[in-house]
Design an enzyme around this catalytic site. Sequence first.
Site, short mmCIF file in Angstrom:
data_model
loop_
_atom_site.label_atom_id
_atom_site.label_comp_id
_atom_site.label_asym_id
_atom_site.label_seq_id
_atom_site.Cartn_x
_atom_site.Cartn_y
_atom_site.Cartn_z
N TYR A 143 0.82 -1.21 0.00
CA TYR A 143 0.00 0.00 0.00
C TYR A 143 0.86 1.27 0.00
O TYR A 143 0.41 2.32 -0.42
CB TYR A 143 -0.89 0.04 1.24
CG TYR A 143 -2.24 -0.62 1.07
CD1 TYR A 143 -2.35 -1.93 0.64
CD2 TYR A 143 -3.41 0.09 1.36
CE1 TYR A 143 -3.59 -2.52 0.51
CE2 TYR A 143 -4.65 -0.50 1.22
CZ TYR A 143 -4.74 -1.80 0.80
OH TYR A 143 -5.97 -2.38 0.66
N LYS A 191 2.86 -15.10 2.32
CA LYS A 191 3.04 -15.85 1.08
C LYS A 191 4.54 -16.10 0.94
O LYS A 191 5.18 -15.73 -0.04
CB LYS A 191 2.47 -15.03 -0.10
CG LYS A 191 2.43 -15.78 -1.42
CD LYS A 191 1.39 -16.89 -1.50
CE LYS A 191 1.53 -17.65 -2.79
NZ LYS A 191 0.71 -18.87 -2.86
N ASP A 223 -3.19 -18.09 0.48
CA ASP A 223 -4.17 -18.80 -0.34
C ASP A 223 -4.86 -19.90 0.48
O ASP A 223 -6.08 -20.05 0.46
CB ASP A 223 -3.54 -19.36 -1.63
CG ASP A 223 -2.22 -20.08 -1.41
OD1 ASP A 223 -1.69 -20.04 -0.28
OD2 ASP A 223 -1.70 -20.69 -2.37
N ASP A 247 -6.59 -6.79 4.08
CA ASP A 247 -7.71 -6.13 3.41
C ASP A 247 -8.61 -7.17 2.76
O ASP A 247 -9.83 -7.16 2.93
CB ASP A 247 -7.17 -5.15 2.34
CG ASP A 247 -8.29 -4.45 1.60
OD1 ASP A 247 -9.21 -3.95 2.27
OD2 ASP A 247 -8.25 -4.42 0.35
N ASP A 251 -12.58 -8.82 4.21
CA ASP A 251 -13.83 -8.78 3.43
C ASP A 251 -14.41 -10.19 3.34
O ASP A 251 -15.62 -10.39 3.49
CB ASP A 251 -13.58 -8.25 2.00
CG ASP A 251 -13.82 -6.74 1.88
OD1 ASP A 251 -13.62 -6.03 2.89
OD2 ASP A 251 -14.19 -6.28 0.79
C1 IPM Z 1 -10.48 -0.89 4.02
C2 IPM Z 1 -10.70 -0.27 2.66
C3 IPM Z 1 -9.52 0.64 2.33
C4 IPM Z 1 -8.27 -0.22 2.34
C5 IPM Z 1 -9.65 1.39 1.00
C6 IPM Z 1 -10.92 2.21 0.95
C7 IPM Z 1 -8.47 2.26 0.72
O1 IPM Z 1 -10.89 -1.25 1.70
O2 IPM Z 1 -10.36 -0.13 5.01
O3 IPM Z 1 -10.47 -2.12 4.11
O4 IPM Z 1 -7.95 -0.87 1.33
O5 IPM Z 1 -7.59 -0.21 3.37
MG MG Z 2 -11.05 -3.20 2.47
#
Ligand code: IPM
Ligand code: MG
Length: 358
Positions: A143, A191, A223, A247, A251
């Site tokens: 990042y 990884k 993975d 990240d 999700d």
């Molecule tokens: C998160 C979001 C952010 C990230 C984006 C919006 C930059 O997806 O906080 O998980 O990737 O950190």
């Molecule tokens: Mg995110």
Amino acid sequence: MKAYRILTISGDGIGPEVTAGGKAVLEAVARKYTLDFQFEEALLGHVAIEATGNPLPDETLEKAQNSDAILFGAIGHPKYDNDPSLKVRPEQGLLKIRKELGLYTNIRPIKLFDELIGASSLKPEILKGSDILFFRELTGGVYFGQPRERSADGETAFDTMIYSKSEVRRIAHKAFQAAQKRRKILHSVDKANVLASSRLWRETVTEVAQDYPDVKVRHTFVDAASMMLIKNPKQFDVVLTGNLFGDILTDEASQIAGSMGMLASASVGDKTGIYEPIHGSAPDIAGKNLANPLASILSVALMLEIAFDLKEPANQVIKAVEKTLKAGWRTTDIADKSTESDKILGTKEMGTLVAEML
Ligand code: IPM
Ligand code: MG
């Protein structure tokens, strides 16, 4: 009376709607426990670009540095997603404020409320009892690594995935300390079979582990971890990982908690922390009173506990969410498609109801 200075940065898309719910709950907490919460607002992201040309205006950073905690909403706008050539982008504002405030630890609890077991697309018997605490490194990795550029002929582009031992060490200590207070199992996700930065990550975590002999460490490739999360989430307790993997995996893990709309997070470092839902700006439902404010409300609970050390109020916020769910109230994202008994609420009504429950 001690004053707590809270900065709300509601951001883009559904951000303002969900943050209003979080703020309503903070106000209810202030009334119930006679606390002095002083609110300020600031711009970040697309709304900040529109107003000032800058996704993180100086004024926002200054207000952030002068506050005790920040409640953040969401960031992002389709305009930028569909035009990769734009140089100034909303997300830069969020990344920059995380970096400026030194928020290297992003804590993301994945906890399934029993009432939501039917809201997930995963089988109830797989989900029941899941309780995972993610430690995602937040100010390093790909990042932020330099250089990141487009080649002169425009034909290639590159990012740099880089970690230093000190960056890995400081978050590893936080994760191990948390693991000691929990089930004493820590999965470190990397990884290392492919990436040099992951081999450094693994080596450093192994060194830090010496200080925590009571915690069992399981090094896992990302993975495999993504598969194991869905196959048997209960095997995880504390998960420690880098910025990009964290990240993506969180999700995925949100489905264990029923919906992205349920997941709160705390981004902490040495100074003021940001308390933020993990979800994005959801432009498709923005302004429609459809978003789930519970991630913002649960972020408030994290703020009360971590930033202000107000454990009892924090627990009461979680209880109020639980009570609301027990009574059958849902936003659409967490409605159980197989029953008719759920009572559907809009964003605003859900926020107000949790505040009342409190
Ligand atoms: C998160 C979001 C952010 C990230 C984006 C919006 C930059 O997806 O906080 O998980 O990737 O950190
Ligand atoms: Mg995110």
